[in-house]
Motif scaffolding. Sequence first.
Motif, PDB file in Angstrom:
ATOM      1  N   HIS A  22       0.834  -1.206   0.000  1.00  0.00           N
ATOM      2  CA  HIS A  22       0.000   0.000   0.000  1.00  0.00           C
ATOM      3  C   HIS A  22       0.871   1.260   0.000  1.00  0.00           C
ATOM      4  CE1 HIS A  22      -3.330   2.674   0.745  1.00  0.00           C
ATOM      5  NE2 HIS A  22      -2.684   3.171   1.792  1.00  0.00           N
ATOM      6  N   ALA A  23       1.904   1.269   0.804  1.00  0.00           N
ATOM      7  CA  ALA A  23       2.812   2.425   0.851  1.00  0.00           C
ATOM      8  C   ALA A  23       3.461   2.644  -0.512  1.00  0.00           C
ATOM      9  CB  ALA A  23       3.874   2.221   1.928  1.00  0.00           C
ATOM     10  N   ILE A  24       3.879   1.561  -1.148  1.00  0.00           N
ATOM     11  CA  ILE A  24       4.497   1.665  -2.478  1.00  0.00           C
ATOM     12  C   ILE A  24       3.485   2.190  -3.494  1.00  0.00           C
ATOM     13  CG2 ILE A  24       5.432   0.317  -4.406  1.00  0.00           C
ATOM     14  CD1 ILE A  24       6.779  -1.485  -2.291  1.00  0.00           C
ATOM     15  N   ASP A  25       2.273   1.645  -3.479  1.00  0.00           N
ATOM     16  CA  ASP A  25       1.238   2.094  -4.418  1.00  0.00           C
ATOM     17  C   ASP A  25       0.950   3.579  -4.267  1.00  0.00           C
ATOM     18  OD1 ASP A  25       1.008  -0.475  -5.445  1.00  0.00           O
ATOM     19  OD2 ASP A  25      -0.820  -0.951  -4.296  1.00  0.00           O
ATOM     20  N   GLN A  26       0.817   4.031  -3.035  1.00  0.00           N
ATOM     21  CA  GLN A  26       0.519   5.437  -2.796  1.00  0.00           C
ATOM     22  C   GLN A  26       1.687   6.337  -3.209  1.00  0.00           C
ATOM     23  OE1 GLN A  26      -2.519   6.821  -1.790  1.00  0.00           O
ATOM     24  NE2 GLN A  26      -3.045   4.744  -2.394  1.00  0.00           N
ATOM     25  N   ALA A  27       2.891   5.920  -2.870  1.00  0.00           N
ATOM     26  CA  ALA A  27       4.073   6.708  -3.247  1.00  0.00           C
ATOM     27  C   ALA A  27       4.202   6.776  -4.770  1.00  0.00           C
ATOM     28  CB  ALA A  27       5.325   6.106  -2.628  1.00  0.00           C
ATOM     29  N   ASN A  28       4.036   5.649  -5.434  1.00  0.00           N
ATOM     30  CA  ASN A  28       4.145   5.630  -6.895  1.00  0.00           C
ATOM     31  C   ASN A  28       3.055   6.463  -7.552  1.00  0.00           C
ATOM     32  OD1 ASN A  28       6.477   4.125  -6.970  1.00  0.00           O
ATOM     33  ND2 ASN A  28       5.419   2.175  -7.240  1.00  0.00           N
ATOM     34  N   PHE A  29       1.865   6.476  -6.969  1.00  0.00           N
ATOM     35  CA  PHE A  29       0.779   7.303  -7.492  1.00  0.00           C
ATOM     36  C   PHE A  29       1.178   8.774  -7.477  1.00  0.00           C
ATOM     37  CE2 PHE A  29      -3.073   9.839  -6.717  1.00  0.00           C
ATOM     38  CZ  PHE A  29      -3.790   9.544  -7.865  1.00  0.00           C
ATOM     39  N   THR A  30       1.722   9.238  -6.362  1.00  0.00           N
ATOM     40  CA  THR A  30       2.095  10.654  -6.281  1.00  0.00           C
ATOM     41  C   THR A  30       3.331  10.957  -7.131  1.00  0.00           C
ATOM     42  OG1 THR A  30       3.391  10.346  -4.257  1.00  0.00           O
ATOM     43  CG2 THR A  30       1.083  10.970  -4.001  1.00  0.00           C
ATOM     44  N   ILE A  31       4.240  10.000  -7.239  1.00  0.00           N
ATOM     45  CA  ILE A  31       5.419  10.204  -8.088  1.00  0.00           C
ATOM     46  C   ILE A  31       4.996  10.319  -9.552  1.00  0.00           C
ATOM     47  CG2 ILE A  31       7.519   9.100  -8.973  1.00  0.00           C
ATOM     48  CD1 ILE A  31       7.920   7.982  -6.086  1.00  0.00           C
ATOM     49  N   ARG A  32       4.087   9.443  -9.982  1.00  0.00           N
ATOM     50  CA  ARG A  32       3.597   9.518 -11.373  1.00  0.00           C
ATOM     51  C   ARG A  32       2.911  10.860 -11.630  1.00  0.00           C
ATOM     52  NH1 ARG A  32       1.750   4.241 -10.261  1.00  0.00           N
ATOM     53  NH2 ARG A  32       3.124   2.711 -11.191  1.00  0.00           N
ATOM     54  N   ASN A  33       2.093  11.296 -10.682  1.00  0.00           N
ATOM     55  CA  ASN A  33       1.423  12.590 -10.844  1.00  0.00           C
ATOM     56  C   ASN A  33       2.424  13.729 -10.912  1.00  0.00           C
ATOM     57  OD1 ASN A  33      -1.134  11.532 -10.963  1.00  0.00           O
ATOM     58  ND2 ASN A  33      -1.571  11.846  -8.797  1.00  0.00           N
ATOM     59  N   LEU A  34       3.448  13.673 -10.080  1.00  0.00           N
ATOM     60  CA  LEU A  34       4.476  14.713 -10.102  1.00  0.00           C
ATOM     61  C   LEU A  34       5.218  14.713 -11.437  1.00  0.00           C
ATOM     62  CD1 LEU A  34       6.185  16.931  -8.757  1.00  0.00           C
ATOM     63  CD2 LEU A  34       7.628  15.098  -7.831  1.00  0.00           C
ATOM     64  N   ASN A  35       5.541  13.531 -11.935  1.00  0.00           N
ATOM     65  CA  ASN A  35       6.266  13.450 -13.206  1.00  0.00           C
ATOM     66  C   ASN A  35       5.403  13.890 -14.384  1.00  0.00           C
ATOM     67  OD1 ASN A  35       8.591  12.574 -11.928  1.00  0.00           O
ATOM     68  ND2 ASN A  35       8.145  10.415 -12.247  1.00  0.00           N
ATOM     69  N   LYS A  36       4.078  13.720 -14.289  1.00  0.00           N
ATOM     70  CA  LYS A  36       3.167  14.172 -15.353  1.00  0.00           C
ATOM     71  C   LYS A  36       2.947  15.676 -15.283  1.00  0.00           C
ATOM     72  CE  LYS A  36       0.428   9.963 -15.690  1.00  0.00           C
ATOM     73  NZ  LYS A  36      -0.896   9.372 -15.375  1.00  0.00           N
ATOM     74  N   ARG A  37       2.757  16.188 -14.061  1.00  0.00           N
ATOM     75  CA  ARG A  37       2.462  17.604 -13.840  1.00  0.00           C
ATOM     76  C   ARG A  37       3.398  18.146 -12.781  1.00  0.00           C
ATOM     77  NH1 ARG A  37      -2.881  16.825 -11.638  1.00  0.00           N
ATOM     78  NH2 ARG A  37      -2.701  14.649 -12.119  1.00  0.00           N
ATOM     79  N   PRO A  38       4.586  18.559 -13.169  1.00  0.00           N
ATOM     80  CA  PRO A  38       5.560  19.033 -12.170  1.00  0.00           C
ATOM     81  C   PRO A  38       5.235  20.438 -11.642  1.00  0.00           C
ATOM     82  CG  PRO A  38       6.520  19.136 -14.358  1.00  0.00           C
ATOM     83  CD  PRO A  38       5.154  18.534 -14.514  1.00  0.00           C
ATOM     84  N   LEU A  43       4.461  18.639  -6.216  1.00  0.00           N
ATOM     85  CA  LEU A  43       5.713  18.410  -5.494  1.00  0.00           C
ATOM     86  C   LEU A  43       5.435  18.301  -3.991  1.00  0.00           C
ATOM     87  CD1 LEU A  43       8.834  18.272  -5.448  1.00  0.00           C
ATOM     88  CD2 LEU A  43       8.819  20.766  -5.272  1.00  0.00           C
ATOM     89  N   MET A  44       4.626  19.193  -3.478  1.00  0.00           N
ATOM     90  CA  MET A  44       4.285  19.148  -2.057  1.00  0.00           C
ATOM     91  C   MET A  44       3.507  17.880  -1.717  1.00  0.00           C
ATOM     92  SD  MET A  44       3.348  23.174  -1.516  1.00  0.00           S
ATOM     93  CE  MET A  44       2.552  22.918   0.031  1.00  0.00           C
ATOM     94  N   GLU A  45       2.613  17.477  -2.595  1.00  0.00           N
ATOM     95  CA  GLU A  45       1.838  16.249  -2.360  1.00  0.00           C
ATOM     96  C   GLU A  45       2.755  15.029  -2.342  1.00  0.00           C
ATOM     97  OE1 GLU A  45      -1.229  13.803  -1.495  1.00  0.00           O
ATOM     98  OE2 GLU A  45      -1.301  15.985  -1.560  1.00  0.00           O
ATOM     99  N   CYS A  46       3.711  14.986  -3.245  1.00  0.00           N
ATOM    100  CA  CYS A  46       4.663  13.877  -3.305  1.00  0.00           C
ATOM    101  C   CYS A  46       5.527  13.850  -2.042  1.00  0.00           C
ATOM    102  CB  CYS A  46       5.532  14.011  -4.552  1.00  0.00           C
ATOM    103  SG  CYS A  46       6.639  12.618  -4.831  1.00  0.00           S
ATOM    104  N   GLU A  47       6.027  14.991  -1.648  1.00  0.00           N
ATOM    105  CA  GLU A  47       6.832  15.065  -0.420  1.00  0.00           C
ATOM    106  C   GLU A  47       6.019  14.652   0.804  1.00  0.00           C
ATOM    107  OE1 GLU A  47      10.215  18.448  -0.876  1.00  0.00           O
ATOM    108  OE2 GLU A  47       8.151  19.175  -0.760  1.00  0.00           O
ATOM    109  N   ASN A  48       4.783  15.119   0.871  1.00  0.00           N
ATOM    110  CA  ASN A  48       3.923  14.757   2.004  1.00  0.00           C
ATOM    111  C   ASN A  48       3.682  13.261   2.065  1.00  0.00           C
ATOM    112  OD1 ASN A  48       3.642  17.354   2.960  1.00  0.00           O
ATOM    113  ND2 ASN A  48       1.751  17.736   1.841  1.00  0.00           N
ATOM    114  N   CYS A  49       3.399  12.666   0.927  1.00  0.00           N
ATOM    115  CA  CYS A  49       3.139  11.225   0.887  1.00  0.00           C
ATOM    116  C   CYS A  49       4.379  10.450   1.345  1.00  0.00           C
ATOM    117  CB  CYS A  49       2.746  10.812  -0.529  1.00  0.00           C
ATOM    118  SG  CYS A  49       2.466   9.052  -0.705  1.00  0.00           S
ATOM    119  N   LEU A  50       5.524  10.799   0.809  1.00  0.00           N
ATOM    120  CA  LEU A  50       6.750  10.081   1.158  1.00  0.00           C
ATOM    121  C   LEU A  50       7.118  10.287   2.625  1.00  0.00           C
ATOM    122  CD1 LEU A  50       8.741  10.744  -2.119  1.00  0.00           C
ATOM    123  CD2 LEU A  50       7.882   8.531  -1.332  1.00  0.00           C
TER     124      LEU A  50
END
Length: 94
Positions: A22-38, A43-50
């Motif tokens: 679950h942690a991996i899925d959530q982290a990868n979801f935010t990483i993909r979103n960050l890479n699509k829309r930087p 960026l803040m959402e990705c940092e918060n999730c991690l």
Amino acid sequence: MTTIKDQDLFKKQNLVRNIIEHAIDQANFTIRNLNKRPTVAMLMECENCLTDFLPIVRMIVDVHDVYAPVYDQMQSALDAAQIHGEPALIELTE
């Protein structure tokens, strides 16, 4: 003889693996979103999730060191996000 629910090793291991997945899925979801829309918001959402999941994964790694590579990948992804790099997706390796 019946086993006590808390002593069922398979269920404990399965729960730990599910938490890691679950942690991996959530982290990868935010990483993909960050890479699509930087954007700054992504960026803040990705940092918060991690930063939310890193302590949980760390607690699991303290007991089950087989998940140490997941923690290392999450830490690297957080480091990349904090320097405005492109965090890599996290993979479950065993």
